[in-house]
Structures are given as C-alpha cells and as structure tokens.
Design an enzyme around this catalytic site. Structure first.
Site, PDB file in Angstrom:
ATOM      1  N   GLY A  17       0.484  -5.217   0.459  1.00  0.00           N
ATOM      2  CA  GLY A  17      -0.496  -4.987  -0.581  1.00  0.00           C
ATOM      3  C   GLY A  17      -0.141  -5.511  -1.733  1.00  0.00           C
ATOM      4  O   GLY A  17      -0.970  -6.171  -2.648  1.00  0.00           O
ATOM      5  N   GLU A  34       3.494  -6.131   7.344  1.00  0.00           N
ATOM      6  CA  GLU A  34       2.876  -4.902   7.766  1.00  0.00           C
ATOM      7  C   GLU A  34       3.062  -4.771   9.327  1.00  0.00           C
ATOM      8  O   GLU A  34       3.054  -3.640   9.553  1.00  0.00           O
ATOM      9  CB  GLU A  34       1.373  -5.297   7.699  1.00  0.00           C
ATOM     10  CG  GLU A  34       0.698  -4.897   6.058  1.00  0.00           C
ATOM     11  CD  GLU A  34       1.089  -6.154   5.114  1.00  0.00           C
ATOM     12  OE1 GLU A  34       1.722  -6.990   5.476  1.00  0.00           O
ATOM     13  OE2 GLU A  34       0.203  -5.773   4.085  1.00  0.00           O
ATOM     14  N   ALA A  89       0.779  -1.117  -0.020  1.00  0.00           N
ATOM     15  CA  ALA A  89      -0.106   0.004  -0.031  1.00  0.00           C
ATOM     16  C   ALA A  89       0.950   1.341   0.074  1.00  0.00           C
ATOM     17  O   ALA A  89       2.063   1.092   0.332  1.00  0.00           O
ATOM     18  CB  ALA A  89      -0.834  -0.003   1.341  1.00  0.00           C
ATOM     19  N   GLU A 122      -0.731  -9.319  -1.424  1.00  0.00           N
ATOM     20  CA  GLU A 122      -2.205  -9.452  -1.136  1.00  0.00           C
ATOM     21  C   GLU A 122      -2.831  -9.405  -2.473  1.00  0.00           C
ATOM     22  O   GLU A 122      -3.767 -10.128  -3.120  1.00  0.00           O
ATOM     23  CB  GLU A 122      -2.838  -8.581  -0.386  1.00  0.00           C
ATOM     24  CG  GLU A 122      -2.056  -8.606   1.233  1.00  0.00           C
ATOM     25  CD  GLU A 122      -2.681  -7.503   2.228  1.00  0.00           C
ATOM     26  OE1 GLU A 122      -2.370  -6.354   1.811  1.00  0.00           O
ATOM     27  OE2 GLU A 122      -3.616  -7.951   2.907  1.00  0.00           O
TER      28      GLU A 122
END
Ligand code: 3H9
Length: 713
Positions: A105, A128, A66, A108
């Site tokens: 992310g 994370e 992210a 993911e």
C-alpha cells in the site's frame, strides 16, 4: 506545524505543504494514518497559499504497506483506495518523498502521487503475494501503466523489490535525492511549481497498455510460468487476472475487478496462513523474560571441525563479517574443508552473486588452524565434529581450558544430549546448542537449544548471533531430535509403515508434493544418502526393513544412482529427478509378504492424514512438554527447515485450520487400527475438548527453564 492526529502532521515550508506520517514501527496505513492523510490532503489542497504538497515519513521507512493487523477485521473508512483517490484528484501536485522500504500500500499510495522522489538506498515493491493477496489499492492497475505490463507481472507475482536506481530507470521514481530527503524533495517541489509542470496522473497513462492489448498469449505464458513456480499458490494467478483487467478495461472497471479479486484472496485459507506466518516468524524472535534486542555484534568466532557442517557454519559467520578461526586437528581435512569453502564462494561469484574481491574478503576472514588452543580469542565457539558424545565431550573439556570466560560454547549436535556435553566443562551455563541445517551457509533455520543450565545472557547472545548471520533463530529445549527432527522422525516412521501396508514411495512422495512440499520423503532420503540412517540404526540397534535392504544392495541414494528411486544422468527431466524403479516396488511387495502384512489400497487422503497427523501429534507433545515456547515456533522451524509449504502455515496452523477435534478423532481411529503409537497427546485431547487451538496455547517458559528454576529452588 499542525497536528492532524497522533500519526500525521502538516507543516509549511513557504508555499509547499509537508505531510509527515509518524506511525512506528513501519508507518503502515492503519486507520489513524488513513484518516490523518485524508484530512491533511484536504486541508493543504484547500489552502490557496499552498502550491504543492510533499508526503514524507518519519523513522526508518516510508509506508511499508497496509496495516496487516487490520486484515480479517471489519474494514473502516476511509479505505486505502479512497486515500489514494483523494491524493490523485488533488488539484495541487503531490510528491512522495520516499526512503527505507516502500512496500505494498505504501508504493500504491506513491503511485497515486503526481511525482515520486527517493533516497538512493530506498527499496520498492509490491510483496502482497507473500501474504496470499494481491495489491488491492490500485497497484495492479497503476504499476503496469508506469513500468509496462510484463515488468509489472514479474514484480507483482514474484514480490521482488527494485532498488531506487532500478526504479528510476523504470520510470517509477522521477528523481533520486542525495543528502537530506525532505530538503531535496522541497527543491524538487519548487521546480514542479516554478516550471508549471503538469499534474501527472498515472491512471491517465496508456502507452504501456496498448502494446499488451489484444495479446492474450502474453498472459497465458505468464500464467503457465507462475503455475510452474508457485506450486499451488493462488495469489500470483489472481494478480495476473488483475493486471489483465488493467490492460483490457477502463481504469475504474479495472479497479473494481482488482477489488473483487483482493477481497476473495483476503478471506482465502492461503492468505490466513501466510499472514499468521508473518507474525509467527516475528514473534519467534521474542523470548519472554529475556531482552534479545540490544546485544553487541560478534566480531570473532571459532568453528571446530572443517567438514560439511563446519565449513557451512564458517561461511555463515564470514558472510556476516565475523572473523572465524576454522579448526580441525587433521591438516588434510582442514585443507579439504577450506578448498570446498573457496569453491562454494567462487561458484557464487560465477553465478553473479558476489564479486571476486568479495570472495577474497570472505576467505581472508577465515583463518585455518589445527590447534584447539586457538579458540582463545573467540566470543563464540561452534563445535561441529563427528556426532559422538565422547569425542564431543573431550573437545569441550579442551575448549573449556582455552576459551575466554565470557565465550559462548555452542555445539552443532543434532542428536546428542547437550547437557551431557556441557558436563565436560566447568561452565555449563555457557553451553548451548546451535543446530544449523545443511547446507548451513544456505538454510535460514537455526535451532537454538537451551539446556536446563544455559544462562539467559547466553540465550540472548545466541539468538542475536542467529539474526546477525541473517538466519531465523528459534529457541527450543532439549529432547531427542529437538523440535524439527523429532517431528521429522514421526513422519519418516509413517512413510516406512505406509509402504509396507499398501502404498509405494512414488505415491507417498506425490502426496507430499501435492500438499506443497518441494520434495517427498523418499526422494529426500535418496538425496541425503540412505547410508546415514543405516549407520544410526545400526548404532542404536534399530531396523528399517526396506531401507536396510536397499543399503545392503548398494542402493545408497542419488550418489549411487539408485535408492528408493533410480537416477539417470540422461533423464530429460534432470539427472536428480527420481525414476520409479519396479525392482524397488517388487522388493516392497516381498517385504510385506515376509512380514505377513496384508496390503490394501490407500488413497491420497489417507496417506496424507497418516503422514501429517502423527507429526501434529508429536508437535503437540513437544508443546505440552515445553520443548517449544509456542505453536508458532514449531511452524517457523518446519517452514524454514523442512520445506513445509508456507501457504499452509506450518503443522500447528494447519491443524488449527482443520480443527483439533477432527485430528484427534482421526488419530483415535488410527490408534484402534494400528496401535498405541497414534494415541492422541494429552494437550491435543484437552484442546480438542475445549474447542481450543494450538495458536491460543502458551507454554510460558521452556521446560528447560522450568527445570532450572526447580533446581534453583
Ligand atoms: C498491503 O499493503 C495490501 C495493500 O495492497 C492494500 C490491500 C487492500 N502491518 O519485519 P520487522 C511490524 S499488504 C503491520 O521485524 P524489519 C512487524 O510485525 C502489506 N505491522 O522489521 C514488527 O512488529 P513487532 C504489504 C507491520 O526492519 C515490526 O513492524 N507490505 C507491518 O526487519 C517490525 O517489523 C508488506 O508485506 C505491516 N505492514 O523489516 C511489508 N510490517 O516489532 C511487510 C511490519 O511487534 N513488512 N510490521 O514484532 C516487512 O516486509 C518488514 O516488516 C519491513 C521491515 C521490511 C517493512
């Protein structure tokens, strides 16, 4: 080629659509990337001539996660989870073509794809927890479905990465692609289409979950292990909760639980501190007005002094592939130093950290010498002889005679005046402090100490050398103790006073450990050896009542089996675990009586404030004097060099999070009760009045640089 937006493009290769993300530096999932991806997936998905879709990235890496700069701001649609849902729900097979670091992310998103292929050097992980959060875009729900519950717990709670080969073995990657990644991935996609392979949706997989279902002990065991290791960090425990939800709840409900948990974590103080630190560390590499990027790598160095520091520094250089001449005028000391270096490498090899041939290769890079003239070919010289100004000056005069005109002349002093050392040469602009921390081959921090006369190019090259050695170099100015030790002294002084006024070593140490330090002040002193401080105090005519007494009693610390604490090889907690010694507590009570100090009970909060607020005050003085460029640099120094807990962001961030007015007011109370030493720094007073923060304060340039400018003017 059709441009979807500034970050995402869609191209066609026969019947395969290729979505390319090009968003430097690391293809993070910023708002623009998310929007572009949703549009591109929709466009390719609706195109009846497209039979499969690749997602690949331009630049050095696949998506690294992210966009951390967006955290803490109002979220903008589409969210990452919506992008992943669009990918997973696409009726055409989507294949992630990965290279570089596939993180957070990014992984993911890859887990939302139907297939994953990777270049052999790819690394994958969900880091994370390092940012105080958990994977929040389905990672805690999908990863256990692919690699199994226990493996997922381990990977997510420790933020560890898998190599591409390990990922292939774990089933996280379907194929490794040698050579051109996109060409290889296109071939893979064609096979998927030609063989009419099924759309594999990770969400539908259950085989790994059933084995963990109805086994709550698995999670309890994991929680206990994590609590032991992660000292107060909340994110790893939240990650286990989320993975447990993956096992026990239907997929959508599991995602919902993950969302609740990640939302709570993002707004936690720990995550704010860790995110702050992520950027502070990267900013510390940047020096205003100096290009630190394009500097040639060092090939040849010399280290003078084969003692503990010199040996560790030589290892750090050799580990970075630099040929090192290790010089000691005393042949026995040189022999001993080399022996220790070899033993250190062999221990690493025994533990599996390197091969025997690595040991030989590193040793071959270290060439012993007993002649200072052998510095002549070195691009960088690091002096690490005994801490004595006259000795160091004579070494520098000699170096000056033999070193190359463009050599960096570094000194590893931690206490002496570098300007004075530089004055022994005819080229003070080449002299710089390279303050390594012990053990130098292990510790990441390097204080790069610029004097008023060090040239900009020497600063840039010293910072680059730090990075070449995979250390975290931080530029500081000159003052007694530089940044790290000067703040450390403020804490040590408090610790000594606290035990005279009412506390005991075990309480002081426990307060620091509860705060998150790996070790307390007194146990640390015992580990380093109390005689070091004793010798320095004697040289400087200083006293420390309790420490001096302990030294006189032969209680020199761990090496003597006793210092502030007792040590017992048969201690079930470990031979180095401190044991409270009533003799020491009695000695402390007596010392208070002798000094007519009325002892009073001190609670943990008071002890914590007495220890930490004077450190913050000292750090404020350092900032106001321009000895550090920014508050973040001080935080980086204390986290990497002194064990300040990362999730508290360093002393400056911690102060900002408490509020500077509160700290200033408390210091004023201490000043009233205990004297001038607690007087708040002028910068702290000003920022407290203005409602400002240390993070928002910039010195602009180091005091040393300002002084140099003044001289030039
Ligand atoms: C996440 O994904 C959450 C999800 O679960 C969803 C939740 C809802 N964002 O390190 P470098 C910048 S959390 C924004 O010097 P390297 C960095 O600041 C994320 N910026 O390079 C620097 O900027 P500048 C999980 C980022 O080659 C520049 O890129 N992912 C981000 O030594 C170069 O960085 C992570 O935690 C980012 N995500 O190392 C990965 N990442 O040049 C974090 C980097 O202005 N990143 N920047 O100073 C890393 O570990 C390293 O940056 C990486 C590259 C290994 C990728």
């Amino acid at each position: 080629m059709s441009t979807i937006n500034a970050s995402v493009a869609l191209t066609r290769h026969d019947s395969i659509a290729v979505i390319t993300i090009d968003s430097p530096p690391v293809n993070a999932l910023s708002h623009g990337v998310r929007e572009g991806l949703v549009q591109a997936v929709a466009q390719a998905g609706q195109d009846s001539t497209v039979r499969a879709i690749l997602i690949a990235c331009a630049g050095t890496t696949f998506i690294a996660g992210a966009d951390i700069t967006e955290f803490g701001k109002p979220p903008k649609d589409p969210r990452i989870s919506a992008v992943i849902a669009a990918i997973e729900d696409c009726p055409k097979p989507i294949i992630a073509a990965m290279h570089g670091t596939v993180l957070g992310g990014g992984l993911e998103l890859a887990l939302g794809c139907h297939y994953r292929v990777a270049a052999p050097a790819t690394r994958l992980g969900l880091p994370e927890v390092n940012l105080g959060i958990i994977p929040g875009a389905g990672g805690t729900q999908r990863l256990p479905r692919v690699v199994g519950v226990e493996r997922a717990i381990e990977l997510i709670t420790t933020a560890s990465q898998l190599s591409a080969k390990q990922a292939l073995e774990a089933g996280l990657v379907d194929a490794l692609i040698d050579g051109d990644l996109v060409q290889g991935a296109l071939q893979f996609a064609r096979r998927v289409v030609d063989e009419n392979k099924a759309l594999l949706r990770v969400r539908d997989r259950d085989e790994h979950l059933v084995t963990a279902r109805g086994n709550p002990a698995l999670f309890e065991k994991a929680r206990a292990a994590v609590a032991r290791k992660s000292r107060g960090l909340t994110a790893p425990l939240a990650a286990i909760d989320a993975i447990e939800a993956a096992v026990n709840l239907p997929f959508e409900q599991g995602l919902q639980r993950e969302r609740e948990l990640v939302t709570a974590q993002v707004s936690s103080d720990q995550s704010k501190a860790l995110r702050y630190f992520f950027f502070a560390e990267r900013e510390s590499a940047k020096i205003p007005g100096i290009q630190t990027g394009d500097v040639a790598k060092v090939q040849q160095a010399a280290v003078i002094g084969a003692g503990t520091m010199g040996g560790g520094i030589a290892m750090s250089l050799a580990n970075a592939g630099v040929a090192v001449t290790l010089i000691d005028l005393n042949p026995e000391a040189l022999e001993r130093g080399l022996g220790i270096i070899r033993k250190n490498y062999e221990n690493t090899a025994r533990r599996g950290g390197m091969t025997e041939s690595d040991v030989s290769a590193r040793m071959a890079l270290i060439r012993p010498s007993t002649k200072l003239a052998d510095v002549s070919s070195a691009e960088v010289i690091v002096e690490a002889v005994f801490e004595n100004t006259e000795l160091k000056k004579s070494v520098f005069t000699e170096i000056d005679r033999h070193a190359r005109a463009d050599a960096i002349l570094g000194t590893n002093t931690s206490t002496l005046d570098i300007d004075e050392i530089a004055s022994a040469t005819a080229r003070p602009e080449s002299v710089i402090g390279l303050h390594f921390f012990s053990p130098a081959n292990v510790m990441k921090l390097l204080e790069v100490v610029r004097t008023g006369r060090t040239s900009e190019s020497v600063v840039a090259r010293a910072m680059a050398l730090g990075r070449q050695m995979r250390k975290v170099p931080v530029l500081v100015g000159t003052c007694d103790g530089f940044v790290g030790n000067r703040i450390l002294r403020a804490r040590s002084k408090q610790a000594e006073q606290i035990i005279m006024q009412g506390g005991f070593p075990e309480q002081v140490d426990r307060v620091l450990q509860d705060f998150g330090f790996p070790m307390g002040v007194f146990a640390m002193g015992d580990m380093a050896g109390l005689d070091i401080g004793w010798r320095i105090r004697k040289e400087r005519g200083l006293k420390s009542i309790v420490a001096d007494k302990l030294c006189e009693m032969g209680r020199l610390g761990q090496k003597a089996g006793a210092g502030y604490f007792r040590y017992d090889p048969a201690n079930p907690e470990g031979a180095r675990a401190p044991i409270v010694d009533p003799i020491v507590n009695e000695l402390i009570l007596q010392a208070s009586r002798d000094q007519n100090i009325e002892r009073r009970d001190m609670d943990d909060v008071l002890i914590r404030e007495r220890l930490l607020y004077p450190m913050i005050n000292e750090a404020a003085k350092i900032l106001e004097e321009g000895v550090a460029l920014r508050a973040g640099d001080i935080d980086v120094i204390w986290i990497y060099g002194y064990g300040w807990p990362r999730h508290r962001g360093g002393p400056m961030h911690y102060a900002d999070s408490i509020g500077l007015a509160k700290i200033r007011d408390r210091l004023r109370e201490f000043e009233r009760d205990h004297g001038d030493a607690f007087k708040p720094a002028a910068l702290l007073e000003r920022l407290a009045d203005e409602g400002g923060t240390f993070a928002g304060h910039r010195t602009g340039a180091l005091q040393a640089t300002a002084a140099a400018t003044a001289v030039a003017a």
